[in-house]
Write a protein that holds these residues in place. Structure first.
Motif, PDB file in Angstrom:
ATOM      1  N   PRO A 149       1.420  -1.167  -0.138  1.00  0.00           N
ATOM      2  CA  PRO A 149       0.003  -0.061  -0.336  1.00  0.00           C
ATOM      3  C   PRO A 149       0.378   1.076  -0.032  1.00  0.00           C
ATOM      4  CG  PRO A 149      -0.550  -1.938   1.252  1.00  0.00           C
ATOM      5  CD  PRO A 149       0.550  -1.803   0.753  1.00  0.00           C
ATOM      6  N   ARG A 150       1.766   1.176   0.629  1.00  0.00           N
ATOM      7  CA  ARG A 150       2.956   2.225   0.679  1.00  0.00           C
ATOM      8  C   ARG A 150       3.252   3.001  -0.548  1.00  0.00           C
ATOM      9  NH1 ARG A 150       1.910   0.415   5.740  1.00  0.00           N
ATOM     10  NH2 ARG A 150       2.048   2.434   7.664  1.00  0.00           N
ATOM     11  N   PHE A 151       3.804   1.418  -1.347  1.00  0.00           N
ATOM     12  CA  PHE A 151       4.523   1.643  -2.560  1.00  0.00           C
ATOM     13  C   PHE A 151       3.263   2.376  -3.707  1.00  0.00           C
ATOM     14  CE2 PHE A 151       4.973  -1.288  -6.566  1.00  0.00           C
ATOM     15  CZ  PHE A 151       5.932  -0.267  -7.054  1.00  0.00           C
ATOM     16  N   LEU A 152       2.359   1.985  -3.456  1.00  0.00           N
ATOM     17  CA  LEU A 152       1.816   2.552  -4.189  1.00  0.00           C
ATOM     18  C   LEU A 152       0.857   3.318  -4.328  1.00  0.00           C
ATOM     19  CD1 LEU A 152      -0.694  -1.000  -4.793  1.00  0.00           C
ATOM     20  CD2 LEU A 152       0.379   0.069  -6.540  1.00  0.00           C
ATOM     21  N   ALA A 153       0.735   4.011  -3.201  1.00  0.00           N
ATOM     22  CA  ALA A 153       0.220   5.416  -2.738  1.00  0.00           C
ATOM     23  C   ALA A 153       1.466   6.630  -3.471  1.00  0.00           C
ATOM     24  CB  ALA A 153       0.402   5.808  -1.199  1.00  0.00           C
ATOM     25  N   ALA A 154       2.495   6.248  -3.168  1.00  0.00           N
ATOM     26  CA  ALA A 154       3.924   6.374  -4.029  1.00  0.00           C
ATOM     27  C   ALA A 154       3.506   6.779  -5.454  1.00  0.00           C
ATOM     28  CB  ALA A 154       5.342   6.160  -3.602  1.00  0.00           C
ATOM     29  N   ILE A 155       2.889   6.068  -5.706  1.00  0.00           N
ATOM     30  CA  ILE A 155       2.643   5.791  -7.454  1.00  0.00           C
ATOM     31  C   ILE A 155       1.597   6.543  -7.779  1.00  0.00           C
ATOM     32  CG2 ILE A 155       1.947   4.765  -9.536  1.00  0.00           C
ATOM     33  CD1 ILE A 155       3.928   2.317  -7.915  1.00  0.00           C
ATOM     34  N   PHE A 156       0.378   6.423  -6.825  1.00  0.00           N
ATOM     35  CA  PHE A 156      -0.668   7.902  -7.172  1.00  0.00           C
ATOM     36  C   PHE A 156      -0.082   8.574  -7.036  1.00  0.00           C
ATOM     37  CE2 PHE A 156      -3.062   3.340  -6.799  1.00  0.00           C
ATOM     38  CZ  PHE A 156      -3.605   3.391  -8.050  1.00  0.00           C
ATOM     39  N   SER A 157       0.156   9.052  -6.121  1.00  0.00           N
ATOM     40  CA  SER A 157       0.362  10.429  -5.347  1.00  0.00           C
ATOM     41  C   SER A 157       1.056  11.888  -5.985  1.00  0.00           C
ATOM     42  CB  SER A 157       0.773  10.469  -3.704  1.00  0.00           C
ATOM     43  OG  SER A 157       0.136   9.621  -3.287  1.00  0.00           O
ATOM     44  N   LEU A 158       2.453  10.800  -6.586  1.00  0.00           N
ATOM     45  CA  LEU A 158       2.859  11.845  -6.962  1.00  0.00           C
ATOM     46  C   LEU A 158       3.364  12.428  -8.610  1.00  0.00           C
ATOM     47  CD1 LEU A 158       7.172  10.658  -7.616  1.00  0.00           C
ATOM     48  CD2 LEU A 158       5.758  12.870  -6.519  1.00  0.00           C
ATOM     49  N   PRO A 159       1.790  11.888  -9.597  1.00  0.00           N
ATOM     50  CA  PRO A 159       1.414  12.409 -10.496  1.00  0.00           C
ATOM     51  C   PRO A 159       0.328  13.318 -10.387  1.00  0.00           C
ATOM     52  CG  PRO A 159       1.265  10.225 -10.896  1.00  0.00           C
ATOM     53  CD  PRO A 159       1.711  10.340  -9.190  1.00  0.00           C
ATOM     54  N   LEU A 160      -0.764  13.697  -9.361  1.00  0.00           N
ATOM     55  CA  LEU A 160      -1.130  13.912  -8.672  1.00  0.00           C
ATOM     56  C   LEU A 160      -0.372  15.747  -8.296  1.00  0.00           C
ATOM     57  CD1 LEU A 160      -3.900  12.200  -6.997  1.00  0.00           C
ATOM     58  CD2 LEU A 160      -3.772  12.953  -9.470  1.00  0.00           C
ATOM     59  N   LEU A 161       0.506  14.879  -7.203  1.00  0.00           N
ATOM     60  CA  LEU A 161       1.047  16.738  -6.332  1.00  0.00           C
ATOM     61  C   LEU A 161       1.961  16.730  -7.906  1.00  0.00           C
ATOM     62  CD1 LEU A 161       2.764  14.450  -3.976  1.00  0.00           C
ATOM     63  CD2 LEU A 161       1.127  16.130  -3.653  1.00  0.00           C
ATOM     64  N   ALA A 162       2.273  16.016  -8.136  1.00  0.00           N
ATOM     65  CA  ALA A 162       3.579  16.902  -9.930  1.00  0.00           C
ATOM     66  C   ALA A 162       2.359  18.057 -10.143  1.00  0.00           C
ATOM     67  CB  ALA A 162       3.731  16.375 -10.292  1.00  0.00           C
ATOM     68  N   ALA A 163       1.214  17.340 -10.715  1.00  0.00           N
ATOM     69  CA  ALA A 163      -0.073  18.745 -11.469  1.00  0.00           C
ATOM     70  C   ALA A 163       0.048  19.667 -10.757  1.00  0.00           C
ATOM     71  CB  ALA A 163      -0.653  17.717 -11.695  1.00  0.00           C
ATOM     72  N   LEU A 164      -0.038  19.692  -9.725  1.00  0.00           N
ATOM     73  CA  LEU A 164      -0.035  20.986  -8.761  1.00  0.00           C
ATOM     74  C   LEU A 164       0.591  21.574  -8.628  1.00  0.00           C
ATOM     75  CD1 LEU A 164      -2.694  18.898  -5.559  1.00  0.00           C
ATOM     76  CD2 LEU A 164      -3.111  20.534  -7.181  1.00  0.00           C
ATOM     77  N   PHE A 165       1.920  20.777  -8.264  1.00  0.00           N
ATOM     78  CA  PHE A 165       2.911  21.937  -8.808  1.00  0.00           C
ATOM     79  C   PHE A 165       3.008  22.901  -9.980  1.00  0.00           C
ATOM     80  CE2 PHE A 165       7.317  22.346  -8.968  1.00  0.00           C
ATOM     81  CZ  PHE A 165       8.095  22.927  -8.056  1.00  0.00           C
ATOM     82  N   SER A 166       2.930  22.082 -11.253  1.00  0.00           N
ATOM     83  CA  SER A 166       3.093  22.765 -11.595  1.00  0.00           C
ATOM     84  C   SER A 166       2.089  23.050 -12.490  1.00  0.00           C
ATOM     85  CB  SER A 166       2.938  22.379 -13.073  1.00  0.00           C
ATOM     86  OG  SER A 166       3.731  20.809 -13.262  1.00  0.00           O
ATOM     87  N   ALA A 167       1.115  23.477 -11.649  1.00  0.00           N
ATOM     88  CA  ALA A 167      -0.513  24.282 -12.043  1.00  0.00           C
ATOM     89  C   ALA A 167      -0.032  25.190 -10.643  1.00  0.00           C
ATOM     90  CB  ALA A 167      -1.785  23.636 -11.330  1.00  0.00           C
ATOM     91  N   ALA A 168       0.105  25.426  -9.902  1.00  0.00           N
ATOM     92  CA  ALA A 168       0.757  25.641  -8.972  1.00  0.00           C
ATOM     93  C   ALA A 168       1.645  27.548  -9.155  1.00  0.00           C
ATOM     94  CB  ALA A 168       0.855  25.842  -7.083  1.00  0.00           C
ATOM     95  N   GLY A 169       2.883  26.849  -9.989  1.00  0.00           N
ATOM     96  CA  GLY A 169       3.665  27.355 -10.819  1.00  0.00           C
ATOM     97  C   GLY A 169       3.057  28.311 -11.479  1.00  0.00           C
ATOM     98  N   ILE A 170       2.510  27.691 -13.046  1.00  0.00           N
ATOM     99  CA  ILE A 170       2.183  28.423 -13.782  1.00  0.00           C
ATOM    100  C   ILE A 170       1.101  29.884 -12.763  1.00  0.00           C
ATOM    101  CG2 ILE A 170       0.212  29.033 -15.662  1.00  0.00           C
ATOM    102  CD1 ILE A 170       1.688  26.170 -16.354  1.00  0.00           C
ATOM    103  N   VAL A 171       0.594  29.567 -12.159  1.00  0.00           N
ATOM    104  CA  VAL A 171       0.108  30.850 -11.647  1.00  0.00           C
ATOM    105  C   VAL A 171       0.252  31.320 -10.616  1.00  0.00           C
ATOM    106  CG1 VAL A 171      -1.768  31.235  -9.240  1.00  0.00           C
ATOM    107  CG2 VAL A 171      -2.523  28.965 -10.899  1.00  0.00           C
ATOM    108  N   GLY A 172       1.154  31.309 -10.337  1.00  0.00           N
ATOM    109  CA  GLY A 172       3.095  32.248  -9.923  1.00  0.00           C
ATOM    110  C   GLY A 172       3.217  33.065 -10.961  1.00  0.00           C
ATOM    111  N   ALA A 173       3.762  32.175 -11.609  1.00  0.00           N
ATOM    112  CA  ALA A 173       4.424  32.821 -12.690  1.00  0.00           C
ATOM    113  C   ALA A 173       3.350  34.405 -13.813  1.00  0.00           C
ATOM    114  CB  ALA A 173       4.489  32.301 -14.370  1.00  0.00           C
ATOM    115  N   TRP A 174       2.158  33.630 -13.720  1.00  0.00           N
ATOM    116  CA  TRP A 174       1.589  34.805 -13.568  1.00  0.00           C
ATOM    117  C   TRP A 174       0.124  36.212 -13.197  1.00  0.00           C
ATOM    118  CZ3 TRP A 174      -3.590  36.059 -11.239  1.00  0.00           C
ATOM    119  CH2 TRP A 174      -4.891  36.331 -12.388  1.00  0.00           C
TER     120      TRP A 174
END
Lengths: 265, 157, 267
Positions: A149-174
């Motif tokens: 479960p801990r292994f799978l949680a990393a696989i599920f979490s990272l793409p979502l977190l990375a998308a949030l990071f990019s989205a937040a970054g673009i908002v910051g740049a805006w």
């Protein structure tokens, strides 16, 4: 003291074989973990708790970091673009940097420090206090109940977190580019949309973070599972998780970038 | 912390993550465009495509109507064959002219379509009969020099 | 009597950690329903023996029969099926630190059965009542004393009514009152649930009060296999050293070393 060539060769040989041993152990461990993944999908509730500790608890650090990174990119990018009179391209530069590289990579590095180290420490402690052994003796496979479960949680979490990071970054740049510097709002978004490709840039970025999730997740559970069951052993394992994960992410990023973006155009 | 609170927090996290992905796809990327809708593919042959690349935009009157899907070389005629994926929302007459243009002085190259007056329209697999190749800077300059030379023969001697 | 008398049979087992031999041609038979105590010096293979019975360790030679099944040769699923009938109390309880006392005891039910939530609640409270800690159901393991944690772990170990209980140092680190409580619980549970108990321990006093049989290991073999009364009466120097806690005797105080004076003068 003169260096003894035989002793030097012996220690070199020992260094190589012990690392190969560990790699072999990691490979067998990975196969064992993958073979029980099916069990976890049947009991999805097990992953929810891990998603909470790995994903939800990493939200604030990821979003705040993304915002700042996007702002810095905007300031730096504006300085350079100004010289060529093409400040409208700021959105493009920031979006591509974030979606292709910084989003997946920086998020994976943050995740290794914030979530994976905690997973290693938790599993290492469970091992040191015989909790994994007790589970095994209760005919419950710790690989399926604790590790997977801990292994799978990393696989599920990272793409979502990375998308949030990019989205937040673009908002910051805006915020920096449009609100503070005064670049045209329409040009900022339209240039970005014209140049960022969903399949090539965004899907590849998500794929990268899935691969990073596999690597970081596997390293964290492996180091925890095979931690020496002492206080010192657990702390060594935690450090090793962060160091190994970071190196693995950067190396994998190079390989993936070459595979994904080389020969484009 | 009990089970349902975990569920709520994780649910919110997943929803937020998916929202971010949608934001990237719709607002940052170009998924919101016609890529999802139906489209038809037409073919255009050029003597020289210059720096045209796959996925370059196809525009009509400055509006993006499609994208370059593939670029190949016809081994017999030595013409560049570009396949253009055009959104079904737009129709172009059979005598449309396809031109390779450049946005700005040094910008990216794209294909411009200029519809003619024939009442029949291009459909899937059709070929654009009239095309105009890319301007290649070297050719342009040599052409210019050649013309200059032809205009004022006396001065060059 | 249809059931076999011998519930655990260990035959000529060898085991080593790397180069260091732990068990050497050890044979031991444990009868159904008895409480057997395994004693011996630290590092003498007592805990290893429990590992072999539970199938967590594989011997390099010999056979370990538990209920007529050779444990080292079992498949994972067969081994897990066998372990459902074995309870084990770990040295410091090994409670799951992220679960409450109630959830710790409920864990085997949730993992191994399809019982309803009501049913699980009833059973868990019964098990906790048996160890006198029903009132502590909602506490977290970090809020428990060492003795209480051990009792919760005991309740957890007996959830599925095992036929064999393995105890790894159940008295270590406990105050005398807790030692007495755990000792009485072991005896009572063994009788009430018709279990067989194997206790690895250093605590001779409590052991002599509790066990039907005391096995002393030495040099990887069974040194002696006696009743508590025989131990009390024994004049064997090795057993006396254990019983009376003498620092030096057949088990030397000193780790094997060079001559003391020679070592000091060497530098």
């Amino acid at each position: 003291m003169k260096a003894d060539p035989i002793a030097l060769l012996t220690s070199l040989g020992h260094a190589v074989t012990s690392r190969l041993d560990r790699l072999g152990l990691a490979t067998r461990f990975a196969i064992a973990v993958f073979s029980v993944l099916g069990v976890v999908f049947v009991r999805f509730g097990l992953i929810i708790r891990e998603l909470y500790f790995s994903g939800v608890r990493s939200l604030s650090i990821v979003i705040v970091s993304g915002l700042f990174v996007g702002m810095v990119l905007a300031v730096q990018g504006y300085e350079v673009l100004q010289r060529y009179g093409s400040t409208e391209a700021l959105g493009v530069i920031v979006a591509l940097s974030l979606v292709r590289e910084l989003g997946p990579v920086v998020t994976a590095l943050l995740f290794a420090g914030r979530a994976s180290s905690a997973v290693t420490a938790e599993i290492g402690l469970m091992r040191a206090t015989d909790q994994l052994a007790a589970m095994d003796m209760m005919a419950v496979d710790p690989l399926a109940r604790v590790i997977a479960p801990r292994f799978l949680a990393a696989i599920f979490s990272l793409p979502l977190l990375a998308a949030l990071f990019s989205a937040a970054g673009i908002v910051g740049a805006w915020i920096i580019g449009v609100k503070l510097i005064g670049i045209d709002d329409g040009a900022f978004w339209s240039q970005m949309q014209a140049s960022v490709d969903v399949r090539i840039d965004i899907v590849n970025g998500v794929l990268k973070s899935v691969v990073f999730g596999v690597a970081v997740g596997l390293i964290s559970v492996f180091e925890g599972y095979f931690a020496v069951p002492t206080a010192e052993g657990v702390s060594t394992a935690t450090t090793r998780t962060v160091v190994t994960s970071s190196l693995a992410v950067l190396l994998l990023d190079l390989v993936l970038t070459v595979m994904m973006f080389r020969g484009l155009n | 912390m009990n089970r349902s609170k975990f569920d709520l927090a994780v649910g919110a996290f997943v929803a937020l993550g998916i929202l971010a992905l949608l934001f990237l796809a719709m607002k940052v990327g170009n998924l919101a465009g016609f890529d999802t809708g139906t489209a038809y593919v037409i073919e255009a042959r050029f003597d020289n495509i210059g720096g045209l690349k796959v996925r370059a935009p196809v525009k009509s009157a400055g509006v993006v109507v499609g994208r370059v899907e593939s670029i190949n070389l016809d081994g017999e005629t030595y013409e560049a064959v570009a396949r253009l994926r055009i959104s079904s929302a737009f129709r172009f007459s059979k005598d449309t002219i396809a031109t390779i243009l450049t946005s700005g002085l040094l910008g990216e190259q794209y294909i411009g379509l200029e519809s003619g007056g024939v009442p029949e329209y291009l459909t899937q697999g059709d070929r654009v009969m009239k095309t105009q190749s890319a301007m290649v800077l070297e050719k342009l300059i040599s052409q210019f020099l050649f013309n200059k030379a032809a205009e004022t023969p006396g001065q060059t001697k | 009597m249809s059931e076999r008398q011998d519930i655990i049979r260990i035959e000529n087992v060898r085991f080593a950690y790397g180069e260091r031999p732990i068990l050497d041609e050890l044979s031991l038979t444990i009868r159904r329903g008895e409480i057997i105590a395994i004693m011996g010096a630290s590092g003498g293979g007592k805990t290893t023996l429990l590992g072999l019975i539970g199938g967590r360790l594989i011997p390099s030679a010999g056979k370990v029969f538990v209920e007529e099944q050779n444990v080292p040769s079992l498949s994972k699923s067969a081994l897990y099926a066998l372990r459902r009938r074995i309870g084990m109390l770990f040295q410091f309880g090994a409670l799951f630190t992220d679960l409450s006392v109630f959830e710790n005891v409920a864990f085997p039910y949730r993992e191994q059965t399809d019982l309803s939530e009501d049913m699980i609640r009833t059973l868990v409270l019964m098990k906790l009542e048996a160890v006198g800690l029903r009132g502590a159901a909602q506490l977290m393991p970090s809020e428990l004393s060492g003795g209480m944690a051990r009792r919760v772990a005991l309740a957890r170990a007996i959830t599925l009514d095992p036929s064999i209980m393995l105890y790894d140092e159940p008295f270590t680190g406990l105050d005398p009152i807790s030692v007495g409580i755990i000792g009485r619980l072991i005896k009572r549970l063994n009788a009430a649930l018709g279990m067989t108990s194997v206790i690895v321990t250093h605590d001779l006093n409590e052991t002599l009060r509790l066990a039907d049989r005391v096995v002393v290991l030495s040099a990887g073999k069974v040194y002696c296999d006696l009743s508590p009364d025989e131990i009390r009466a024994s004049t064997d120097p090795f057993i006396r050293q254990f019983a009376d806690g003498l620092p030096d005797g057949p088990v030397p105080f000193h780790y094997p070393a060079n001559d003391y004076v020679g070592d000091l003068l060497a530098s």
